[in-house]
Design a protein around this motif. Structure first.
Motif, mmCIF file in Angstrom:
data_model
loop_
_atom_site.group_PDB
_atom_site.id
_atom_site.type_symbol
_atom_site.label_atom_id
_atom_site.label_comp_id
_atom_site.label_asym_id
_atom_site.label_seq_id
_atom_site.Cartn_x
_atom_site.Cartn_y
_atom_site.Cartn_z
ATOM 1 N N PRO A 1 -31.793 5.925 -49.194
ATOM 2 C CA PRO A 1 -32.840 4.986 -49.597
ATOM 3 C C PRO A 1 -33.787 4.675 -48.436
ATOM 4 O O PRO A 1 -33.390 4.693 -47.279
ATOM 5 N N THR A 2 -35.042 4.420 -48.798
ATOM 6 C CA THR A 2 -36.030 4.065 -47.795
ATOM 7 C C THR A 2 -35.887 2.576 -47.496
ATOM 8 O O THR A 2 -35.327 1.832 -48.305
ATOM 9 N N PRO A 3 -36.371 2.141 -46.352
ATOM 10 C CA PRO A 3 -36.335 0.696 -46.109
ATOM 11 C C PRO A 3 -37.201 -0.015 -47.139
ATOM 12 O O PRO A 3 -38.020 0.609 -47.799
ATOM 13 N N GLY A 4 -37.000 -1.297 -47.250
ATOM 14 C CA GLY A 4 -37.769 -2.039 -48.257
ATOM 15 C C GLY A 4 -36.874 -2.411 -49.408
ATOM 16 O O GLY A 4 -35.756 -1.916 -49.543
ATOM 17 N N CYS A 5 -37.377 -3.301 -50.251
ATOM 18 C CA CYS A 5 -36.600 -3.781 -51.383
ATOM 19 C C CYS A 5 -36.393 -2.646 -52.374
ATOM 20 O O CYS A 5 -37.329 -1.949 -52.744
ATOM 21 N N ARG A 6 -35.135 -2.463 -52.814
ATOM 22 C CA ARG A 6 -34.835 -1.337 -53.722
ATOM 23 C C ARG A 6 -35.468 -1.543 -55.089
ATOM 24 O O ARG A 6 -35.642 -0.611 -55.849
ATOM 25 N N PHE A 7 -35.768 -2.779 -55.415
ATOM 26 C CA PHE A 7 -36.307 -3.074 -56.732
ATOM 27 C C PHE A 7 -37.835 -2.962 -56.746
ATOM 28 O O PHE A 7 -38.452 -2.926 -57.815
ATOM 29 N N ALA A 8 -38.435 -2.874 -55.556
ATOM 30 C CA ALA A 8 -39.902 -2.918 -55.453
ATOM 31 C C ALA A 8 -40.633 -1.952 -56.401
ATOM 32 O O ALA A 8 -41.617 -2.352 -57.030
ATOM 33 N N PRO A 9 -40.174 -0.673 -56.566
ATOM 34 C CA PRO A 9 -40.927 0.233 -57.446
ATOM 35 C C PRO A 9 -41.031 -0.248 -58.891
ATOM 36 O O PRO A 9 -41.938 0.158 -59.611
ATOM 37 N N ARG A 10 -40.109 -1.114 -59.340
ATOM 38 C CA ARG A 10 -40.156 -1.585 -60.726
ATOM 39 C C ARG A 10 -40.666 -3.020 -60.825
ATOM 40 O O ARG A 10 -40.764 -3.564 -61.913
ATOM 41 N N CYS A 11 -40.931 -3.625 -59.686
ATOM 42 C CA CYS A 11 -41.200 -5.064 -59.671
ATOM 43 C C CYS A 11 -42.688 -5.344 -59.844
ATOM 44 O O CYS A 11 -43.521 -4.748 -59.161
ATOM 45 N N ILE A 12 -43.012 -6.270 -60.750
ATOM 46 C CA ILE A 12 -44.429 -6.567 -60.964
ATOM 47 C C ILE A 12 -44.997 -7.464 -59.862
ATOM 48 O O ILE A 12 -46.207 -7.588 -59.722
ATOM 49 N N ARG B 1 -35.596 -16.666 -85.106
ATOM 50 C CA ARG B 1 -36.681 -17.640 -84.918
ATOM 51 C C ARG B 1 -36.730 -18.201 -83.505
ATOM 52 O O ARG B 1 -37.137 -19.316 -83.288
ATOM 53 N N VAL B 2 -36.237 -17.466 -82.518
ATOM 54 C CA VAL B 2 -36.361 -17.923 -81.148
ATOM 55 C C VAL B 2 -37.381 -17.019 -80.474
ATOM 56 O O VAL B 2 -37.160 -15.816 -80.349
ATOM 57 N N GLU B 3 -38.508 -17.574 -80.102
ATOM 58 C CA GLU B 3 -39.532 -16.775 -79.434
ATOM 59 C C GLU B 3 -39.163 -16.668 -77.958
ATOM 60 O O GLU B 3 -38.941 -17.657 -77.286
ATOM 61 N N ARG B 4 -39.079 -15.446 -77.487
ATOM 62 C CA ARG B 4 -38.763 -15.304 -76.072
ATOM 63 C C ARG B 4 -39.726 -14.333 -75.426
ATOM 64 O O ARG B 4 -40.172 -13.373 -76.039
ATOM 65 N N GLN B 5 -40.049 -14.625 -74.182
ATOM 66 C CA GLN B 5 -40.898 -13.725 -73.430
ATOM 67 C C GLN B 5 -40.006 -12.660 -72.825
ATOM 68 O O GLN B 5 -39.112 -12.968 -72.052
ATOM 69 N N ARG B 6 -40.225 -11.444 -73.215
ATOM 70 C CA ARG B 6 -39.370 -10.383 -72.679
ATOM 71 C C ARG B 6 -40.103 -9.612 -71.590
ATOM 72 O O ARG B 6 -41.256 -9.240 -71.756
ATOM 73 N N ILE B 7 -39.406 -9.416 -70.485
ATOM 74 C CA ILE B 7 -39.996 -8.638 -69.401
ATOM 75 C C ILE B 7 -39.503 -7.203 -69.553
ATOM 76 O O ILE B 7 -38.300 -6.946 -69.480
ATOM 77 N N ILE B 8 -40.420 -6.290 -69.836
ATOM 78 C CA ILE B 8 -40.029 -4.889 -69.961
ATOM 79 C C ILE B 8 -40.263 -4.207 -68.615
ATOM 80 O O ILE B 8 -41.364 -4.236 -68.075
ATOM 81 N N LEU B 9 -39.197 -3.608 -68.087
ATOM 82 C CA LEU B 9 -39.298 -2.988 -66.768
ATOM 83 C C LEU B 9 -39.805 -1.560 -66.856
ATOM 84 O O LEU B 9 -39.554 -0.867 -67.828
ATOM 85 N N LYS B 10 -40.486 -1.152 -65.825
ATOM 86 C CA LYS B 10 -40.850 0.262 -65.724
ATOM 87 C C LYS B 10 -39.575 1.063 -65.508
ATOM 88 O O LYS B 10 -38.603 0.565 -64.958
ATOM 89 N N GLU B 11 -39.629 2.311 -65.914
ATOM 90 C CA GLU B 11 -38.375 3.052 -65.870
ATOM 91 C C GLU B 11 -38.058 3.699 -64.524
ATOM 92 O O GLU B 11 -36.920 4.030 -64.256
ATOM 93 N N GLU B 12 -39.089 3.879 -63.659
ATOM 94 C CA GLU B 12 -38.813 4.561 -62.385
ATOM 95 C C GLU B 12 -37.819 3.747 -61.566
ATOM 96 O O GLU B 12 -38.086 2.606 -61.216
ATOM 97 N N ILE B 13 -36.690 4.357 -61.311
ATOM 98 C CA ILE B 13 -35.675 3.683 -60.513
ATOM 99 C C ILE B 13 -35.620 4.411 -59.179
ATOM 100 O O ILE B 13 -35.587 5.642 -59.147
#
Lengths: 316, 331
Positions: free
Chosen positions: A275-286, A257-269
């Motif tokens: 690695p390219t410059p830029g934030c490593r998480f950017a491809p999955r980040c909304i 009975r605990v309602e939680r907002q779940r953030i589902i991530l895209k799978e592309e890692i």
């Protein structure tokens, strides 16, 4: 308080067929004496590599490691031997980290024999004391690891790590292979030992409820870099990095009975290889914008002791 | 939800090994209603997987032996089926998803062909038709159908587990048994797979048994919960019964062993000691040696199963009398 262990710009790159795998890529951490730093992250984020670097089990590609304010990044053999006395490790798998052909007493006494610390009866007494400390029954001293259950085996690993009276212990997923009821026994033991001996821990795990329970500070790692570091409670109250938010929201909680907002991530890692410059998480980040894909943000203090590496931390 | 899809009565299973007889399941009673999701919770050696393998009739032969009891699936006695009938049942009516997606797929077949294979085993359709069906299954589990011809090693762990789920659901089985389906996955991937399983359960109206040691997963997926200890169900009830009013000391111990994310306790309250050796089980209550509420009679007699209400039942001496009490307050 002076830090016991400190790293600056620590890097470890591995040569792989496709180029260089950036397993650990510029990590700054500092652990105060008697404190526990929890390192969380998913498989392949480099958390175990970080632990091995600190213990000098791997040689860093770049960066500095300081132990008690001394630079120990590239020690010679004699220095290393002295250093190892102060730094120990508890491994994840209590099955493969114990020599199957040695008895419990032999395993626990081996570090002390290696350093010629005790002899004969004194050594036997010391083993008995250590076995008592970690809650192993005396009668088991001549048993072999395969005769014991996972919880007892992990206790042997802890006794062995304590044998040289270290100051710093890296615990790499020490309870992940254990059942919950046994897990709680081992966590309590580790916290008692910390209090008694003033130990400093680096606690590597993917289990977020365990890490919150045992840590003073928590660092969240993503593909070789830290994305957030904060006091443990603070991180769970208010995660600021989009990855930490998603990670914490994904934990299945034993509550109903605990309602939680779940953030589902895209799978592309994105790949940690070249690695390219830029934030490593950017491809999955909304929240990612163009800036995130071109430049990497360093950790910035957003609150006392709370660091976040995100361009848009103040907007989201 | 009245129709029973699975009825297990007094099931006992033992493994006959060189070192002795291991009693893995000891008198287990369980029913699953159509469309329901049951969580089987317990620690290593509690008999969760053995129960699942008994339903699938996949116990290792000749060591694993069902010594007593009955398992009925949709009214049919599974224990009396022939090998051929079992082969028809597995995959078509009952499917299983295993813990490790890395080892449950064939590395030298494309993922699409592995799904199509499952369909063609049970239905008389052409290769081309099976391939189309397999593609649509891939899509339903969230994998682009153009990845049909890729091999398992080209997929991440979460995607492999989706393929395994696609294979399991390809023939629209009535019952899906998932043995620790997300234990090998990272927590963000676990969230994806659990969300997918919940969605597919509704789409396909599949009944499910989820085997897990993670009470968080149970809270999210199940409507019925059975807590296993030493091959016995020590407590059974609805999700609310187990989470709001756990009665058995072992169930309570499990909850207090988990660090709580919302509050900060300085110490956990673990269950002391260890589970008994399954080849030398004690005569009385099997949990007695670790129980903080133990009474002298607990070690002498096997505790009876006490029905607290229509659903909620506990195998504990301390619960005796509670049923009467409850009826009294209700009356």
């Amino acid at each position: 308080m002076l830090p016991l262990v400190e790293t600056k710009g620590l890097k470890k790159h591995f040569r792989v067929p496709d180029g260089w795998l950036h397993a650990v890529d510029g990590i700054d951490i500092s652990i105060g004496e008697g404190m526990t730093l929890g390192i969380v992250g998913e498989s392949g984020c480099g958390k175990s590599t970080l632990g091995r670097l600190l213990l000098q089990l791997l040689e860093p590609t770049d960066g500095v490691i300081r132990f008690q304010q001394k630079d120990v990044s590239s020690p010679n053999k004699a220095q290393l031997k002295e250093l190892r006395k102060d730094m120990q490790m508890i491994f994840q798998d209590p099955y493969s980290s114990l020599n199957p052909r040695m008895t419990v007493a032999e395993i626990i006494s081996e570090p002390m024999r290696r350093y010629h610390l005790y002899k004969g009866a004194a050594l036997r007494d010391r083993v008995t004391t250590l076995m008592n400390t970690v809650g192993l029954e005396q009668r088991l001293e001549n048993s072999y690891p395969h005769e014991l259950d996972g919880g007892r085996r992990q206790r042997i690993g802890i006794a062995r790590a304590l044998a040289l009276e270290p100051k710093f212990i890296v615990c790499d997923e020490p309870v992940s292979a254990l059942d919950v009821s046994i897990q709680a026994q081992i966590l309590n033991l580790m916290m008692d030992l910390q209090e008694e001996y003033g130990l400093t821990y680096m606690f590597i795990t993917h289990d977020l409820s365990v890490v919150k329970h045992i840590s003073d500070d928590i660092a969240v790692m993503y593909l070789g870099q830290l994305v957030e570091q904060s006091p443990a409670d603070r991180l769970f109250e208010e995660p600021r990095h989009p990855y930490s938010k998603a990670l914490l929201s994904a934990i299945p909680r034993p509550k109903i009975r605990v309602e939680r907002q779940r953030i589902i991530l895209k799978e592309e890692i994105s790949s940690p290889i070249n690695p390219t410059p830029g934030c490593r998480f950017a491809p999955r980040c909304i929240y990612a914008v163009d800036e995130c894909r071109t430049s990497n943000q360093e950790l910035v203090e957003v609150d006392s002791g709370h660091f976040v590496a995100c361009h848009r931390v103040n907007e989201i | 939800m009245d129709e029973k899809i699975l009825e297990i009565e007094n099931l006992a299973v033992e493994y006959r090994t060189d070192d002795g007889v291991v009693k893995a399941v000891n008198g287990l009673d369980l029913t699953l209603e159509k469309g329901g999701t049951l969580g089987l919770v317990g620690e290593t050696g509690a008999g969760k997987t053995t129960t699942a393998l008994s339903i699938m009739r996949l116990l290792p032969d000749p060591q694993g032996v069902i010594t007593s009891g009955s398992i009925k699936f949709a009214g049919q006695d599974i224990l009396s089926l022939s090998k051929g009938e079992l082969r028809k049942m597995r995959g078509q009516h009952i499917s299983m998803v295993f813990q490790d997606p890395m080892t449950s797929l064939n590395p030298i077949l494309t993922v699409g062909d592995q799904i199509a294979e499952a369909i063609r085993l049970h239905e008389k359709i052409s290769r081309a038709e099976a391939a189309v069906r397999a593609q649509s299954m891939l899509e339903r589990v969230g994998i682009p159908p153009n990845r049909y011809s890729e091999y398992p090693h080209q997929f991440s762990g979460g995607m492999k587990q989706r393929v395994v789920i696609a294979i399991a659901l390809a023939c629209n089985p009535q019952l899906l048994i998932a043995d620790e389906p997300t234990t090998a996955l990272d927590v963000t991937i676990q969230a994806q797979v659990l969300a997918l399983m919940n969605k597919l359960k509704n789409d396909f109206e599949t009944s499910m048994i989820i085997i897990t040691h993670d009470l968080g997963v149970v809270a999210e997926m199940c409507d019925r919960v059975a807590i296993l200890y030493c091959g016995e169900i020590v407590e059974y009830g609805s999700l609310e019964d187990i989470f709001d009013h756990p009665e058995h000391p072992y169930t309570k111990g499990l909850f207090s062993s988990i660090p709580d994310l919302d509050t900060r306790a300085s110490r956990l309250t673990p269950i002391p000691g260890l589970a008994p050796d399954p080849s030398r089980l004690p005569k009385g209550c099997k949990f007695a040696n670790r129980c903080s509420m133990k009474r002298p009679e607990c070690v002498k007699t096997d505790p009876p199963v006490v029905n607290l209400d229509d659903l909620h039942r506990v195998k504990c001496l301390l619960a005796q009398g509670k049923d009467a009490e409850q009826h009294a307050t209700l009356g």
